[in-house]
Write a protein that holds these residues in place. Structure first.
Motif, PDB file in Angstrom:
ATOM      1  N   HIS A   1       8.626  16.944 -16.029  1.00 11.68           N
ATOM      2  CA  HIS A   1       8.230  16.836 -14.626  1.00 11.68           C
ATOM      3  C   HIS A   1       7.291  17.984 -14.266  1.00 11.68           C
ATOM      4  N   HIS A   2       6.450  17.749 -13.243  1.00  6.78           N
ATOM      5  CA  HIS A   2       5.555  18.810 -12.771  1.00  6.78           C
ATOM      6  C   HIS A   2       5.276  18.603 -11.290  1.00  6.78           C
ATOM      7  N   LEU A   3       5.415  19.672 -10.508  1.00  4.14           N
ATOM      8  CA  LEU A   3       5.081  19.622  -9.085  1.00  4.14           C
ATOM      9  C   LEU A   3       3.579  19.829  -8.943  1.00  4.14           C
ATOM     10  N   MET A   4       2.880  18.802  -8.472  1.00  6.24           N
ATOM     11  CA  MET A   4       1.428  18.843  -8.426  1.00  6.24           C
ATOM     12  C   MET A   4       0.925  19.807  -7.354  1.00  6.24           C
ATOM     13  N   ASP A   5      -0.229  20.419  -7.641  1.00  6.66           N
ATOM     14  CA  ASP A   5      -0.796  21.449  -6.773  1.00  6.66           C
ATOM     15  C   ASP A   5      -1.733  20.837  -5.734  1.00  6.66           C
ATOM     16  N   ILE A   6      -1.183  19.930  -4.937  1.00  6.80           N
ATOM     17  CA  ILE A   6      -1.993  19.276  -3.909  1.00  6.80           C
ATOM     18  C   ILE A   6      -1.088  18.779  -2.788  1.00  6.80           C
TER      19      ILE A   6
ATOM     20  N   ASN B   1      -8.319  19.932 -13.070  1.00 10.89           N
ATOM     21  CA  ASN B   1      -9.146  18.924 -12.411  1.00 10.89           C
ATOM     22  C   ASN B   1      -8.701  18.673 -10.965  1.00 10.89           C
ATOM     23  N   VAL B   2      -7.433  18.901 -10.684  1.00  9.92           N
ATOM     24  CA  VAL B   2      -6.929  18.724  -9.322  1.00  9.92           C
ATOM     25  C   VAL B   2      -7.542  19.749  -8.376  1.00  9.92           C
ATOM     26  N   GLU B   3      -7.953  20.913  -8.912  1.00  9.02           N
ATOM     27  CA  GLU B   3      -8.461  21.974  -8.051  1.00  9.02           C
ATOM     28  C   GLU B   3      -9.761  21.595  -7.327  1.00  9.02           C
TER      29      GLU B   3
ATOM     30  N   GLY C   1      -3.517  25.263  -5.366  1.00  9.31           N
ATOM     31  CA  GLY C   1      -3.693  26.315  -6.361  1.00  9.31           C
ATOM     32  C   GLY C   1      -2.402  26.564  -7.123  1.00  9.31           C
ATOM     33  N   SER C   2      -2.514  27.139  -8.322  1.00  5.01           N
ATOM     34  CA  SER C   2      -1.357  27.466  -9.147  1.00  5.01           C
ATOM     35  C   SER C   2      -1.749  28.572 -10.101  1.00  5.01           C
ATOM     36  N   LYS C   3      -0.799  28.951 -10.940  1.00  3.92           N
ATOM     37  CA  LYS C   3      -1.088  30.014 -11.907  1.00  3.92           C
ATOM     38  C   LYS C   3      -2.103  29.563 -12.945  1.00  3.92           C
TER      39      LYS C   3
END
Length: 644
Positions: A255-260, A383-385, A392-394
């Motif tokens: 799982h991953h919490l998306m940065d958007i 690509n989400v950035e 944003g994320s690390k």
């Protein structure tokens, strides 16, 4: 095919379980339209050449249009349409043993009769028995097809109770999987002792053995004091992975919490960051399945990601409006997952077993396991950035100054963007470790190439609804007069009436029925009717809008609660409480006043009676009956008994 298995009566759906699959190997028989064909050649990932069994003419057939050929055994009620969690453990264990006997043969797509005979000799069995098991397993693609014909389905109280399951799990965790290395026999004895201490009937020794046999070798070595040996045997290094030598040999899931930040479909207001559950084939690095949801990771997310991984993708792509090729389907041999509780439910683990999936958990503090899916998440984050509402994320640069203000994409729009990126960018771009795009590596694995022997295509599941139901979370509930309560929602339909407050044959305990639910759509749940072996859709009461997720429902309830706590609401509540308090006080005062008036009335009557007793029997002639005289109207007051 799916429309064939969905039946309606009014607004209620009834789904007949269908676990058949479409075989795609040369020599197999399939249906296309009304005609039956024998596959003579596999052209590519989208087409085969089939010979019409009636006219002997050969035609190019699209794979997504094929259906399995009905067989007498498929409709004979031998058990492939049973609910997984209702099968008695002893019978399920027999089916698993049969599967272990044929597993080496299922892994050989080009096996010969000699292979079957040698395997039978090693097991001291008749080859015809192995052939029969192979035929049934490859026809349906599930371990359930190997359950003995004398059905061992549980009946009410014979089902292993949660208390016994809890005891078995406890013994495994704190007694068997320890550095003391107690034997299986001692673990069985410990289960019996703990059950008797709580005055519970112990399970059979085979039930406990089955639970222990399901523990992966890696976990046994780690927990029983052989961590170094487990590390040396199973530890992966960057760029490699044990046994991932062909497509779907090993699939990673995480799982991953998306940065958007996303917005709602209707008002375009911020609704938060979505979770992406994703599975990736280690051999080819092809993404095999996904689930994008506003809900936190759960058993449901894992199950539906795996279901999507197994199923063909054409209809999903069409529904999203994404033009792409994604010819990936089939059951993974092994799934590597983290140690979260969402992977460990009994229902989920049995579903994996039924489809021949070996579920292994990643060792703690071993970052190499799960590295492939983590790498994809980093690629996706980069690509989400570029999207509005990025946080944003690390792994990326800083996000928007105000993500909620700049957010503009809905969940559906973002999901479409993710799938388009996967299919038309990631799958088609050269992978630095593979040296070729994931899509090409997948084709090499299926058809051969780069010194890679051809694997061939897996069967295609013919009914997606049954597969998804198998991976839905399941619960047991007593059907009450008001219906069934689940996740703070009540469900009811008259079809449940015969099951209201049902008790076991002895009349001591109420029978719990099996339900499965979809947290992405809580407008209904699915009731499994053991008599008809079908799932029946039960609607919510009051009716919830179709497609409402559990997260949306909970958010609405919280918003209403917040409104109820607002100043206006609190003031109105306070005023209402004060009014009600005064109303009660008034009613009590009136009641007290009424009692006083009643008492006064009684006292007045007694006074009149006393005056009557004291007065002369008759009055002098001519005397008048005035209010102040000692004479009363005997029509108004009845004289005492001693005067009559």
């Amino acid at each position: 095919m799916e429309n064939r298995v969905v039946k309606k009566r009014g607004e209620i759906k009834r789904i007949e379980i269908d676990r058949s699959s479409v075989p795609l190997s040369v020599g197999s028989f399939v249906k296309s339209g009304e005609a039956t064909y024998q596959i003579v050649y596999v052209v590519n990932l989208s087409n085969v050449i089939g010979r019409n069994t009636s006219s002997s003419e050969e035609e190019v057939l699209k794979i997504d249009s094929l259906e399995p050929v009905p067989e007498p055994s498929a409709a004979s009620g031998v058990g492939t349409n049973e609910e997984l969690v209702l099968i008695e453990n002893a019978y399920w264990e027999k089916a698993n043993k049969r599967f272990e006997a044929i597993r080496p043969l299922t892994d050989k797509p080009n096996r010969s009769r000699k292979d079957v005979v040698l395997r039978a000799q090693s097991l001291k069995m008749d080859p015809s028995t192995l052939y029969r098991w192979l035929t049934r397993y490859e026809r349906f693609g599930t371990v359930l097809a190997l359950v003995p014909k004398k059905r061992g389905w549980k009946k009410g109280a014979s089902r292993i109770s949660p208390e016994v399951e809890h005891i078995i799990k406890g013994v495994i965790e704190d007694y068997y999987l320890t550095s003391e290395r107690h034997s299986t026999a001692k673990a069985i004895r410990e289960v019996e002792l703990r059950c008797r201490a709580k005055k519970i009937e112990p399970p059979s020794h085979m039930t406990v053995r089955l639970r222990i046999d399901q523990i992966s070798e890696r976990k046994k070595l780690q927990k029983r004091g052989f961590s170094e040996k487990a590390r040396n045997k199973f530890a992966a290094v960057p760029g490699t992975f044990p046994n991932a030598t062909f497509p779907l040999a090993v699939v990673e899931i995480d799982h991953h919490l998306m940065d958007i930040q996303l917005v709602s479909d209707d008002l375009r207001l911020p609704i938060g960051r979505p979770w992406l559950t994703l599975s990736i084939d280690v051999f080819s690095r092809m993404v095999t399945g996904w689930l994008l949801s506003m809900d936190s990771p759960s058993e449901y997310a894992v199950g539906q990601c795996i279901a999507t991984s197994i199923l063909p993708k054409e209809k999903l792509l069409e529904a999203l409006g994404v033009e792409a090729d994604w010819p990936v389907w089939g059951k993974p041999k092994t799934i590597h997952a983290d140690n979260g509780s969402d992977f460990r439910s009994t229902s989920f683990m049995r579903s994996c077993e039924n489809y021949g999936i070996n579920l292994e958990f990643r060792p703690l503090k071993r970052p190499h396991y799960g590295g492939h899916v983590e790498r994809f998440f980093r690629t996706l984050a980069q690509n989400v950035e570029s999207l509005p509402g990025r946080t944003g994320s690390k792994h990326t640069s800083k996000g928007d100054d105000d993500p909620e203000k700049n957010a503009s994409m809905t969940r559906t729009e973002f999901e479409r963007w993710v799938i388009d990126f996967i299919c038309n960018q990631y799958h088609l771009s050269r992978h630095s470790e593979l040296g070729v795009p994931p899509f090409m590596q997948w084709k090499f694995g299926i058809f051969g190439g780069k010194n890679q022997p051809p694997l061939g295509m897996q069967n295609r599941i013919s009914d997606s609804q049954t597969l998804r139901l198998d991976f839905y979370p399941s619960v047991y509930r007593v059907v009450k007069r008001t219906g069934v309560s689940l996740n703070n929602v009540t469900y009811y339909h008259e079809v449940l009436d015969p099951f209201i407050n049902q008790t076991d044959p002895k009349g001591k305990e109420k029978i719990k029925s099996l339900f499965r639910y979809d947290i992405a759509d809580i407008s209904h749940i699915w009731f499994y009717c053991e008599k008809t072996r079908k799932y029946i859709q039960i609607p919510s009461l009051p009716k919830i809008k179709h497609g409402t997720s559990l997260a949306e429902y909970d958010r609405s309830r919280k918003e209403l609660a917040a409104e109820a706590d607002s100043h206006d609401f609190v003031e109105k509540i306070d005023l209402s409480v004060e009014r009600n308090r005064r109303l009660v006080e008034d009613s009590q005062a009136k009641k007290k006043s009424a009692r006083i008036e009643q008492q006064k009335s009684v006292d007045r009557k007694k006074s009149v009676v006393r005056r009557t007793v004291m007065a002369p029997i008759s009055a002098p002639v001519g005397a008048s009956k005035t209010a102040g005289s000692h004479f009363v109207d005997d029509s108004l007051v009845e004289p005492p008994e001693d005067v009559r």
